[in-house]
Design a protein around this motif. Structure first.
Motif, mmCIF file in Angstrom:
data_model
loop_
_atom_site.group_PDB
_atom_site.id
_atom_site.type_symbol
_atom_site.label_atom_id
_atom_site.label_comp_id
_atom_site.label_asym_id
_atom_site.label_seq_id
_atom_site.Cartn_x
_atom_site.Cartn_y
_atom_site.Cartn_z
ATOM 1 N N GLU A 195 -9.569 -7.063 4.286
ATOM 2 C CA GLU A 195 -9.301 -5.785 3.630
ATOM 3 C C GLU A 195 -8.361 -5.986 2.444
ATOM 4 O OE1 GLU A 195 -7.323 -1.433 4.814
ATOM 5 O OE2 GLU A 195 -7.673 -2.966 6.345
ATOM 6 N N ASP A 196 -8.600 -5.213 1.369
ATOM 7 C CA ASP A 196 -7.722 -5.283 0.207
ATOM 8 C C ASP A 196 -6.359 -4.673 0.521
ATOM 9 O OD1 ASP A 196 -9.616 -6.518 -1.283
ATOM 10 O OD2 ASP A 196 -10.094 -4.794 -2.556
ATOM 11 N N ARG A 224 -3.452 -4.485 8.668
ATOM 12 C CA ARG A 224 -4.745 -4.351 7.999
ATOM 13 C C ARG A 224 -5.803 -5.204 8.696
ATOM 14 N NH1 ARG A 224 -0.693 -1.402 6.386
ATOM 15 N NH2 ARG A 224 -1.051 -0.337 4.414
ATOM 16 N N GLU A 225 -7.054 -4.894 8.426
ATOM 17 C CA GLU A 225 -8.146 -5.708 8.930
ATOM 18 C C GLU A 225 -8.291 -6.946 8.046
ATOM 19 O OE1 GLU A 225 -10.061 -5.443 11.603
ATOM 20 O OE2 GLU A 225 -8.926 -3.663 12.240
ATOM 21 N N ALA A 230 -7.382 -9.414 -1.568
ATOM 22 C CA ALA A 230 -7.963 -9.352 -0.232
ATOM 23 C C ALA A 230 -7.138 -10.201 0.723
ATOM 24 C CB ALA A 230 -9.408 -9.847 -0.262
ATOM 25 N N THR A 231 -6.996 -9.731 1.941
ATOM 26 C CA THR A 231 -6.281 -10.502 2.949
ATOM 27 C C THR A 231 -7.189 -11.592 3.517
ATOM 28 O OG1 THR A 231 -6.941 -8.946 4.672
ATOM 29 C CG2 THR A 231 -4.819 -8.563 3.594
ATOM 30 N N ASP A 290 0.830 -1.213 0.000
ATOM 31 C CA ASP A 290 0.000 0.000 0.000
ATOM 32 C C ASP A 290 0.863 1.262 0.000
ATOM 33 O OD1 ASP A 290 -2.456 -1.245 -0.146
ATOM 34 O OD2 ASP A 290 -2.739 -1.330 2.023
ATOM 35 N N ASP A 340 -8.202 -14.095 6.909
ATOM 36 C CA ASP A 340 -8.233 -14.043 8.369
ATOM 37 C C ASP A 340 -7.573 -15.302 8.921
ATOM 38 O OD1 ASP A 340 -8.791 -13.983 11.061
ATOM 39 O OD2 ASP A 340 -10.866 -13.343 10.829
ATOM 40 N N ALA A 345 -4.635 -10.390 9.646
ATOM 41 C CA ALA A 345 -4.638 -10.344 8.177
ATOM 42 C C ALA A 345 -3.384 -11.005 7.626
ATOM 43 C CB ALA A 345 -4.722 -8.895 7.702
ATOM 44 N N THR A 352 -3.250 -6.262 -6.390
ATOM 45 C CA THR A 352 -4.214 -6.040 -5.311
ATOM 46 C C THR A 352 -4.977 -7.323 -5.012
ATOM 47 O OG1 THR A 352 -4.474 -3.720 -5.958
ATOM 48 C CG2 THR A 352 -6.187 -4.673 -4.559
#
Length: 374
Positions: free
Chosen positions: A213-214, A209-210, A231-232, A192, A234, A239, A229
């Protein structure tokens, strides 16, 4: 009835009935015995095919790093002057059966116990109980890729060639967000838009990051910067991208080492020697067949490995006359050297280089240190 008397014969009808009873009792017996024996054989055969919690190590192929493997050139260097060479620098391998995702049978274990070229271990000594095949494959991939990078760095250090430290993608977990997005060998430039100094720094940037989240990861691939890009995921509330990062290097040349599906870190020393050989005039081995093994650290230290006995046998069978063994493995080496193979103990890359040069000049390893000297 006296001793000279003969027994009174049974009446014909009675004799016939008695014979029938005997036949009725005796005839099924052979069938029953054959059936029972067949059942026992099936049970024994079935038991011999059942998996058991052991690992069997056998000699694997000895691969000339200066040559080809599976129809592909192993070592290629572009962007720097290289030189013709001769002889062989063999990395040695071990074939491991019985690890996660694979099984061995009691017959294979029994053969391994009696075959001096093989070794048998309880599986838990080599692999954690809950480790999967995918985790094992990823671990081997990461170890091989980081080993290759480190090996090149050690060779360039010896030659006085400068390079820069980087962080690279060393492996990607199956089914992870990064699968199909990032590739092994990608150099991480930013997360990022934020840069970090090391592996831990980039791991922290993603973990901030959450989950879900991307995240945009900027990487260098094939000398081209690109943003990816994804998404992460869990993972226990944190993340993650499902990648393993490792220490990498930005070399002033493109060095590629390709050995198919062979994994692990133990070829580091031989990789370093091969890179050094191709970047210097003349044949480092003097035309001799030199095999060896050993991890290589950033400061050029040769580390211990597993399966040293099987690797020595594989090297001898592949035609090697000389073998470079980590000094840390000498306890396993001493007294177990195969006939026809001169084994030299080395603790550093400089010692491995000196040993190979001595063999090239003299055609023998008689003056070099052995494990019996330790």
């Amino acid at each position: 009835m006296t001793a000279n008397d003969e027994p009174t014969p049974a009446p014909p009808g009675r004799r016939s009935r008695l014979r029938s009873r005997i036949d009725a009792i005796e005839v099924p017996r052979p069938r029953l015995a054959v059936g029972a024996l067949a059942g026992m054989c099936v049970m024994i055969l079935g038991a011999s095919m059942l998996p058991v919690p052991y690992v069997v190590e056998r000699p694997g192929p000895a691969i000339d790093v200066l040559g080809e493997y599976q129809d592909e050139q192993i070592l290629t260097i572009e962007g720097a002057e290289t030189y013709e060479t001769d002889g062989e620098l063999m990395m040695t391998t071990v074939s491991v059966d019985g690890g996660p995702g694979y099984t061995v049978t009691p017959v294979e274990v029994l053969v391994g116990w009696f075959d001096p070229s093989q070794a048998v271990f309880p599986r838990e000594l080599l692999f954690p109980e809950d480790q999967t095949q995918e985790q094992t494959d990823l671990q081997n991939t990461v170890q091989m890729s980081t080993s290759q990078q480190g090996a090149v760095a050690v060779a360039l250090d010896e030659l006085g060639v400068a390079y820069e430290d980087t962080v690279m993608v060393a492996g990607i977990q199956a089914g992870a967000p990064a699968e199909g997005q990032l590739e092994g060998g990608d150099v991480i430039l930013a997360v990022d838009g934020e840069e970090a100094a090391d592996v831990e720094g980039y791991q922290a940037l993603v973990a901030d990051r959450e989950p879900g989240e991307d995240v945009t990861v900027t990487v260098l691939r094939d000398d081209e910067e690109r943003d990816v890009t994804m998404a992460t995921a869990d993972v226990d509330g944190t993340a993650r991208l499902g990648i393993v990062l490792g220490a990498g290097y930005d070399f002033p040349m493109d060095v590629r080492l390709t050995v198919g599906d062979v994994g692990g870190p133990s070829a580091g020393t031989m990789f370093s020697l091969a890179v050094y050989d191709e970047l210097t005039p003349g044949a480092l081995t003097g035309g001799e067949a030199v095999a060896g093994t050993g991890t290589i650290s950033a400061d050029g230290e040769v580390g211990s490995i597993g399966g040293i006995r099987q690797k020595m046998i594989g090297a001898r069978d592949a035609g090697a006359e000389f073998f470079l063994a980590p000094g840390a493995n000498c306890e396993e080496v001493a007294g177990n050297e195969p006939d026809g193979l001169q084994v030299v103990a080395v603790d550093t890359f400089d010692e491995a280089l000196e040993a190979t040069t001595t063999i090239a000049e003299s055609g023998t390893a008689d003056s070099l240190p052995t494990c019996e000297d330790r």
